[in-house]
Design a protein around this motif. Structure first.
Motif, PDB file in Angstrom:
ATOM      1  N   PRO A 548      72.165  15.228  41.743  1.00  0.00           N
ATOM      2  CA  PRO A 548      72.401  15.098  40.301  1.00  0.00           C
ATOM      3  C   PRO A 548      71.711  16.174  39.460  1.00  0.00           C
ATOM      4  O   PRO A 548      72.269  16.601  38.441  1.00  0.00           O
ATOM      5  CB  PRO A 548      71.844  13.699  39.994  1.00  0.00           C
ATOM      6  CG  PRO A 548      72.022  12.947  41.274  1.00  0.00           C
ATOM      7  CD  PRO A 548      71.766  13.948  42.359  1.00  0.00           C
ATOM      8  N   SER A 549      70.530  16.631  39.870  1.00  0.00           N
ATOM      9  CA  SER A 549      69.822  17.625  39.061  1.00  0.00           C
ATOM     10  C   SER A 549      70.495  18.984  39.081  1.00  0.00           C
ATOM     11  O   SER A 549      70.259  19.808  38.197  1.00  0.00           O
ATOM     12  CB  SER A 549      68.370  17.742  39.546  1.00  0.00           C
ATOM     13  OG  SER A 549      68.337  18.147  40.900  1.00  0.00           O
ATOM     14  N   ASN A 550      71.324  19.260  40.084  1.00  0.00           N
ATOM     15  CA  ASN A 550      72.035  20.540  40.152  1.00  0.00           C
ATOM     16  C   ASN A 550      73.524  20.395  39.842  1.00  0.00           C
ATOM     17  O   ASN A 550      74.290  21.340  40.045  1.00  0.00           O
ATOM     18  CB  ASN A 550      71.866  21.154  41.550  1.00  0.00           C
ATOM     19  CG  ASN A 550      70.495  21.759  41.749  1.00  0.00           C
ATOM     20  OD1 ASN A 550      70.171  22.805  41.191  1.00  0.00           O
ATOM     21  ND2 ASN A 550      69.672  21.096  42.546  1.00  0.00           N
ATOM     22  N   LEU A 551      73.921  19.231  39.369  1.00  0.00           N
ATOM     23  CA  LEU A 551      75.340  18.978  39.132  1.00  0.00           C
ATOM     24  C   LEU A 551      75.912  19.896  38.057  1.00  0.00           C
ATOM     25  O   LEU A 551      77.013  20.441  38.209  1.00  0.00           O
ATOM     26  CB  LEU A 551      75.548  17.515  38.748  1.00  0.00           C
ATOM     27  CG  LEU A 551      76.975  17.104  38.369  1.00  0.00           C
ATOM     28  CD1 LEU A 551      77.949  17.435  39.485  1.00  0.00           C
ATOM     29  CD2 LEU A 551      77.027  15.624  38.027  1.00  0.00           C
ATOM     30  N   ASP A 552      75.180  20.097  36.970  1.00  0.00           N
ATOM     31  CA  ASP A 552      75.706  20.943  35.897  1.00  0.00           C
ATOM     32  C   ASP A 552      75.962  22.358  36.387  1.00  0.00           C
ATOM     33  O   ASP A 552      76.999  22.957  36.089  1.00  0.00           O
ATOM     34  CB  ASP A 552      74.735  20.957  34.717  1.00  0.00           C
ATOM     35  CG  ASP A 552      74.725  19.635  33.956  1.00  0.00           C
ATOM     36  OD1 ASP A 552      75.706  18.866  34.104  1.00  0.00           O
ATOM     37  OD2 ASP A 552      73.744  19.362  33.246  1.00  0.00           O
ATOM     38  N   ALA A 553      74.992  22.917  37.145  1.00  0.00           N
ATOM     39  CA  ALA A 553      75.155  24.280  37.647  1.00  0.00           C
ATOM     40  C   ALA A 553      76.322  24.360  38.624  1.00  0.00           C
ATOM     41  O   ALA A 553      77.121  25.304  38.588  1.00  0.00           O
ATOM     42  CB  ALA A 553      73.868  24.750  38.313  1.00  0.00           C
TER      43      ALA A 553
END
Length: 991
Positions: A548-553
């Motif tokens: 989830p913490s890298n989902l935007d990227a």
């Protein structure tokens, strides 16, 4: 009157013996008329009953109770041990001294439903709950007192609750460093191996009934046991002489022993004897990782001078294991049971404990016999109880003499470095790994997923993954991997697909990489700080797995994103990306496995991973086959001699080759635990070493510099680390690390990207050396080299000549497995039509056969005075005590090459010119640099490697008192002044 006493006395004695003997046979002992001390059951649950002895008078005006002391019995002994005799028992003496005595009674597990399934964690959690109850009832912090294993429970519980609501701990003969003093003076290696075997193959199947516990205790000192029985029989006629000790005799001979559950014994043997985790830390309580270094309340260790069960060396381990606590000791000349029961306990132990409690409560003075425990107390040459003390005490003299002589003889025969048994154990671990590595060929099925399956099958309950203070077993991790495989199949990922992994270092990242391996797909390990679009293109990525913490990227890439980790009840709809798939919403139980699926299909030759590196400012993809992974994994496990008692600390991200190949690979092959970190945090480093029980730390380049140089770094007491393993550590940092973490040492690796050449400095004896070829890693040679013409030299027959000792040569490797298409391949090198790969690295080999890195073939600085080899220069100046990091690079000045060495200094350090000259005068090969200067700091790459670009861009350094130039006339270094700089640059010094 005739004196008939000569006739009547024997008859009376005979009658008294018969009468007393009949009473013993009928009732199990003599009736003493003693009654137990009064107590009240404050709490009763299936796991324990909490007794409060001498319940306080609650009437107005009554004397309030004193400070509470909660006493803990060992598992095989009844809680009644604290009240064997009322007048001389623990609870009675403490009550008379104004103490409020409490006792936790675990009961007899064979008489409680589910009792024989209890483990150690059950006892620790129960004791923690009892402490909360005592604290609530008394509204006072609790003094925790435990005998033998009960003291171990006290330590473990205090660590588990971070000493919350504990006023102090009192432990009687409680081992901490269990391998420092095993019963009967058994050697540590033998004891650890035996404990591991018994835990896995004996007590995983059986329990110990009370009668066997009693027999085992008595067999620890059979001569003394037999002598006590003979003395009892000889005095059976004299009832008055026997009565004072009758309750104690009955307790030890029969009534005091209770059953012991197999799981609890197995856990004790495995965690605290085989793996000695009271000392190392990292033991698990209900999945939480615990270390005694979290104890910060005062501790009193009661040490039996002639205790051959809780031996002094083992008991005193608490000082090193709990560096935050104020640790005291009370030495009493008695054996194990005599510490808490008997005349010496009544007259010495319990009055001393009472004075300890009152002193801490501010109500009295500390006993003169209670002294601060030394960090490294002077112990006899043999571990455990000294032979002279045993003989003087008279217990098992013949047996102990025999063991003492045997140990002395063994000590004389075996070197101080390793015992013969240690060598046998090491060989037994290493040979199968090297044999398997040597048998791998292109068509061998080998992969991370396969080795994980093997470990989960062999030791399903074995601890494997540690993260954020929690522990996960092999079986749990393997089950999670299989579930993720089903999810990947459900979304259409097939064998051979290239899937990007964009995740922080966490369990889900490890699972994702292993699941792709089990599926036969290729994991493309994408660094979050790189150009993700470029990485995806270089890796041929079709899908990206992200947390989830890298989902935007990840969502910004024109690819499907498979989100893994972070819980099962997430709503990803706000992202509005139809290409986002929540893997956690897939039910693996309903996924049908297709006919093409075969778990772990990867061959050694198959591409398994793609990692990335930055070379010359450009992102470069590195292809890693299953063979390359296996070579590093088996090589690491063998070189580090990893076993089930080890914990590998992975400081590097899993997308870095060191994390994937060394840390994860070595841990999986070695069957060890791996502790994942959220990145290097100097302020947490030492705590996590103890919390996880870390024995092996993996590193890259100058990573550990951040730890050593951190102002808050302090290493007090014990630490579990035995090894640092990695590559690129600067020589100065290497020496500082070994000094700070002694007796741990550094194992430095050198490995080419394709894995064809692997060197390892296994002994760590030569700081800065790359060591020797790793067994099973393939053949390597050092080709003779003309550095001026940049040519590999040939002999008169046209084959490549070999470099002599201490000559610079090119490292060649005989290939095993697939050859990288970009590699420099040589044929007809040492024999017709043979094939070798040139690594393009320059090395020298010393007279002992150890290799030393010199430079990369394309990075040699060719000056007017001769070639300057950067690695050789860096190693030489790195040995100056004040130097932190050193790098050597080329600067072009007026069309000629100038070799410049930049230094950073350790905190508070300075470099005298004499030290610089001395270091560079001893340069083994090549010319000295033209300039040397100190810089405030160096920029490091993500892998903690110094970056040369910013230094090169700065050009020739400015003149200063911390810069030197080499005077060509004298060959010595002098201060680099403005005039010398101007002359070097061809400028007018006045300008």
């Amino acid at each position: 009157m005739v004196d008939l006493s000569p006739f009547t006395r024997p008859v009376g004695r005979l009658l008294a013996t018969a009468q007393n003997g009949l009473e013993v046979l009928r009732y199990g002992g003599l009736e003493t008329g003693a009654v137990p001390s009064p107590f009240q059951i404050i709490e009763s649950v299936p796991m324990y009953r909490l007794r409060r002895y001498f319940p306080p008078d609650v009437r107005p005006g009554a004397t309030p109770p004193g400070p509470p002391v909660l006493m803990v019995h060992p598992m095989m002994m009844s809680a009644d041990m604290w009240d064997v005799t009322r007048a001389e028992g623990a609870v009675g003496i403490l009550h008379a001294a104004g103490i409020d005595p409490w006792v936790i009674d675990f009961g007899s597990p064979d008489q409680v439903e589910g009792g024989m399934q209890r483990n150690l964690a059950d006892h620790v959690v129960a004791l923690s709950e009892a402490i909360d109850t005592v604290r609530k009832v008394t509204d006072r912090d609790v003094h925790l007192a435990g005998y033998s294993q009960g003291g171990m429970f006290a330590y473990q519980t205090a660590a588990y609750r971070h000493a919350k609501n504990l006023a102090s701990i009192v432990a009687f003969g409680s081992p901490v460093d269990t391998l420092a003093g095993l019963p009967l003076n058994l050697p540590a290696n033998f004891g650890a191996a035996a404990a591991d075997f018994m835990a896995d193959h004996v007590f995983s199947r059986i329990d110990i009934p009370g009668w066997l516990a009693r027999t085992g205790f008595q067999m620890l000192d059979p001569i003394k046991t037999a002598q006590a029985r003979i003395d009892f029989l000889l005095q059976l006629h004299d009832r008055e002489a026997l009565l004072p000790r009758e309750q104690q005799r009955r307790f030890l001979s029969n009534e005091g022993w209770i059953a012991w559950s197999g799981p609890a014994i197995a856990e004790l043997l495995k965690q605290f004897i085989a793996h000695n985790r009271m000392m190392s830390g990292g033991f698990a309580i209900r999945g939480d990782l615990v270390t005694l270094s979290d104890i910060d309340c005062p501790i009193l260790a009661v040490v039996g001078e002639v205790d051959d069960i809780g031996q002094p060396a083992s008991v005193r381990g608490i000082k090193r294991a709990a560096p935050q606590a104020d640790v005291y000791e009370y030495l009493i000349r008695t054996g194990h049971f005599g510490l808490v029961v008997g005349s010496k306990a009544a007259t010495q132990t319990w009055p001393t404990v009472a004075s300890w409690v009152k002193w801490l409560e501010g109500e009295g003075d500390l006993s003169d016999d209670v002294v601060p425990m030394a960090l490294r107390p002077a112990e006899p040459s043999e571990s455990g109880v000294p032979l002279a003390s045993r003989v003087a005490h008279g217990a098992a003299a013949a047996t102990e003499v025999t063991f003492g002589i045997a140990r002395s003889a063994a000590g004389a025969l075996v070197s101080a470095n390793k015992s013969a048994r240690a060598l046998v154990v090491e060989t037994a671990r290493t040979l199968p790994r090297l044999t398997r590595l040597g048998q791998i060929n292109d068509h061998t099925r080998i992969s991370l997923g396969r080795i994980m399956s093997e470990q989960a099958s062999a030791t399903p309950e074995g601890e494997f993954l540690l993260f954020d203070g929690r522990v996960h077993t092999y079986e749990a991790v393997d089950r999670r991997i299989n579930n993720v495989v089903r999810g990947l199949i459900d979304v259409g990922v097939r064998q051979g697909a290239r899937v990007g992994v964009l995740m922080e270092t966490r369990p889900s990242a490890l699972v994702a990489i292993a699941a792709l391996s089990r599926l036969g797909a290729v994991a493309v390990l994408m660094p979050a700080d790189a150009d993700l679009a470029e990485a995806a293109a270089l890796g041929g990525v079709t899908d990206v797995m992200a947390d989830p913490s890298n989902l935007d990227a990840a969502s910004r890439l024109p690819l499907r994103v498979l989100v893994l980790g972070g819980g099962e009840n997430r709503d990803l709809e706000p992202h509005g990306n139809p290409n986002v798939v929540d893997m956690e919403q897939i039910d693996p139980d309903v996924v049908a496995l297709p006919g093409w699926y075969r778990p772990n299909p990867g061959f050694a030759r198959d591409l398994a991973y793609i990692a990335f590196a930055t070379v010359g400012g450009k992102l470069v993809a590195r292809q890693i086959t299953n063979f390359r992974w296996a070579l590093s994994a088996f090589g690491t496990a063998s070189a580090a001699n990893l076993g089930r008692g080890d914990t590998v600390y992975c400081l590097t991200p899993l997308h870095h080759q060191s994390g994937l190949l060394v840390s994860l690979g070595g841990a999986v092959v070695g069957g060890t635990r791996i502790a994942l970190s959220r990145g290097l945090r100097p302020d947490r480093f030492v705590h996590e070493l103890r919390q996880y029980g870390v024995t092996v730390v993996s590193y890259t380049w100058a990573m550990l510099r951040d730890v050593i140089d951190d102002p808050s770094f302090a290493l007090h007491g014990n630490h579990p680390v035995r090894l640092f393993i990695g590559s690129g550590m600067p020589t100065g940092l290497w020496e500082r690390v070994e000094e700070e973490f002694a007796p741990a040492h550094v194992v430095e690796f050198f490995a080419t990207t394709d894995g064809q050449a692997v060197l390892a400095n296994v002994s760590g004896a030569k700081v800065g050396s790359a060591g020797r070829p790793l067994p099973g890693g393939g053949r390597i040679e050092l080709a003779a080299y003309d550095v001026d013409d940049d040519l590999i030299l040939e002999d008169e027959r046209g084959f490549v000549a070999l470099a002599g000792p201490n000559e610079v040569g090119v490292l060649l490797a005989h290939p095993r497995g697939p050859i990288d298409p970009t590699a420099s391949v040589k044929r007809g090198v040492f024999a017709p039509a043979d094939t070798w790969v040139s690594t393009e690295y320059l090395f020298r080999r010393d007279d002992d056969g150890d290799f030393w890195a010199v430079d990369n073939r394309g990075s040699v600085i060719r000056t007017a005075r001769g070639p300057v080899f950067s690695a050789a220069v860096n190693d030489a100046v790195g040995r100056i005590g004040a130097v932190d990091l050193a790098v050597t690079y080329k600067v072009e000045v007026g069309g000629r090459a100038v070799a410049v060495t930049a230094l950073t200094l350790a905190p508070g350090g300075s470099v005298p010119t004499a030290d610089l000259n001395e270091a560079l005068a001893a340069l083994p090969v090549g010319a000295q640099p033209d300039l040397v200067h100190v810089v405030p700091d160096m920029k490091l790459s993500a892998s903690y490697r110094p970056l040369l670009g910013p230094l090169r861009a700065a050009g020739i350094p400015k003149a200063s008192r911390n810069a030197w130039y080499r005077d060509d006339d004298t060959g010595v270094y002098k201060r680099f002044t403005a005039a010398v700089r101007a002359e070097l640059l061809g400028e007018d010094s006045a300008s």
